[in-house]
Scaffold this active site. Structure first.
Site, PDB file in Angstrom:
ATOM      1  N   CYS A 245       0.835  -1.210   0.000  1.00  0.00           N
ATOM      2  CA  CYS A 245       0.000   0.000   0.000  1.00  0.00           C
ATOM      3  C   CYS A 245       0.866   1.255   0.000  1.00  0.00           C
ATOM      4  O   CYS A 245       1.373   1.683   1.047  1.00  0.00           O
ATOM      5  CB  CYS A 245      -0.923  -0.008   1.210  1.00  0.00           C
ATOM      6  SG  CYS A 245      -1.910   1.488   1.329  1.00  0.00           S
TER       7      CYS A 245
ATOM      8  N   CYS B 277      -0.350   4.116   2.147  1.00  0.00           N
ATOM      9  CA  CYS B 277      -0.174   3.923   3.598  1.00  0.00           C
ATOM     10  C   CYS B 277       1.294   4.136   3.986  1.00  0.00           C
ATOM     11  O   CYS B 277       1.594   4.737   5.010  1.00  0.00           O
ATOM     12  CB  CYS B 277      -0.551   2.514   4.039  1.00  0.00           C
ATOM     13  SG  CYS B 277      -2.052   1.867   3.331  1.00  0.00           S
ATOM     14  N   ASP B 278       2.202   3.595   3.183  1.00  0.00           N
ATOM     15  CA  ASP B 278       3.597   3.495   3.621  1.00  0.00           C
ATOM     16  C   ASP B 278       4.584   4.342   2.816  1.00  0.00           C
ATOM     17  O   ASP B 278       5.761   4.425   3.182  1.00  0.00           O
ATOM     18  CB  ASP B 278       4.051   2.019   3.538  1.00  0.00           C
ATOM     19  CG  ASP B 278       3.207   1.119   4.429  1.00  0.00           C
ATOM     20  OD1 ASP B 278       2.714   1.625   5.450  1.00  0.00           O
ATOM     21  OD2 ASP B 278       3.027  -0.064   4.098  1.00  0.00           O
TER      22      ASP B 278
END
Ligand code: NDP
Length: 329
Positions: free
Chosen positions: A141, A144-145
């Site tokens: 992701c 997200c990261d």
């Protein structure tokens, strides 16, 4: 431990579940949505959404899901933050029975109808180092990261819309993004491909598959990828600080194994053109039953269909029960 009862139990809270909730609530079914591990679904881990009708300007996925949730609650949906761990469909929609789900804290959810909107989850490659280095350089992701790779080199693996979007997104953080694909052409939409090829910080490596993720989970994490050329068979190493696996999604249907029919990839089977499963009163909508389109707007559409069919199911059963009472009088 509480028992929650409803005329319409919705499992999953992406666009399919939320649309089913909006329609179900407006039909007076007082839906309960059990939100699952990722409330709001996959849109909450994307950024720009440009293809959901009704918005001229780019909107954000998490914002769109907040609006859907607010709308569903406004019309009378109860939103519960729990994850279903088991489900009993043995009632088979018979009068006087309910479908029964159990949450991970032990709460019980009983629905006269059940709408399955559990969506899909990112797939992993299943090669050495992937599990060990997950969260230590390996991710599925970018939104997200990606932030953790500010100023660092990153690679994205895959050739579909998700991979291209992730690569484009990562350019916000990284000066050096490499897309690695196992073939020599992408399956992503043309408009995304054009943006990818035009971006000065993105390089594409064609015809390479990832054999393993290299690095020490206890010291520094990911350092590179071991690759094999899918045409020549030649082995090579690609140094990178982060690797994002973007090779598609698998439907979240573990709960329904042995209970509902699925295709070989695990997608729930429904009566063609409808969200009806083989069990009366159980409906499936969104990515969990759609291996082809998998868009937010198509998920919302099938969520609406599931609610309309659930409403009909409840009404027909009530009508039949009423006739039985009348005949007895
Ligand atoms: P896709 O199934 O479209 O693409 C998966 C990609 O990963 C393919 O290029 C495939 O290669 C590659 N792949 C699959 N397995 C492996 C493997 N084991 N090793 C290496 N590569 C592999 O998945 P997406 O997640 O990209 O998209 C899913 C759906 O969601 C699509 O319908 C897409 O259009 C939609 N979507 C739409 C968006 C939008 O409209 N903005 C954004 C994101 C997704 P190959 O091509 O060789 O098969």
């Amino acid at each position: 431990m509480t028992t929650h009862t409803t005329r319409m139990l919705i499992v999953g809270s992406g666009p399919a579940g939320m649309s089913a909730a909006i329609y179900g609530a407006r039909a007076g079914l007082k839906p309960i949505v059990v939100q699952g591990l990722q409330p709001g679904g996959q849109l909450t881990i994307t950024t720009d959404v440009e293809n959901y009708p009704g918005f001229r300007d780019v909107i954000q996925g998490p914002w769109l899901m907040e609006q859907m949730q607010a709308q569903a609650e406004h019309v009378g949906t109860r939103m519960l933050w729990d994850t279903i761990v088991s489900i009993d469909l043995s009632g088979r929609g018979e009068p006087g029975t309910a479908f029964r789900a159990i949450g991970d804290g032990g709460d019980i959810y009983e629905g006269e109808t059940l709408v399955i909107a559990t969506g899909a989850q990112a797939k992993w490659l299943g090669v050495p180092g992937e599990v060990e280095l997950a969260g230590k350089g390996v991710s599925a992701c970018a939104t997200c990261d990606g932030f953790f790779y500010r100023g660092k080199r990153v690679a994205v693996i895959g050739g579909g819309n998700t991979a291209v979007e992730e690569a484009l997104y990562l350019t916000n953080h990284s000066p050096e993004v490499t897309l690695i694909h196992r073939r020599d052409s992408l399956r992503a939409e043309r408009i995304l491909q054009d943006r990818l090829f035009a971006h000065p910080n993105i390089r594409v490596i064609w015809n390479k598959k990832v054999d393993s993720f290299l690095g020490d989970p206890l010291a520094g994490g990911l350092t590179g990828l071991a690759l094999t050329d899918t045409v020549t068979g030649e082995a090579s190493t690609h140094p990178t600080d982060g690797a994002f696996v973007a090779i598609g999604h698998a439907p979240a249907t573990e709960l329904f194994k042995g209970k509902l029919e699925m295709d070989p990839s695990g997608y729930l089977l429904v009566e063609p053109g409808t969200p009806k499963t083989a069990i009366p009163g159980v409906f499936a909508c969104g990515d969990v039953m759609d291996p082809i389109y998998r868009q937010a707007v198509t998920a919302a559409g099938t969520g609406c269909m599931a609610a309309l069919d659930a409403e009909r199911f409840v009404a027909e059963r009530e009508f039949a029960a009423h006739k039985v009472v009348q005949a007895a009088e």
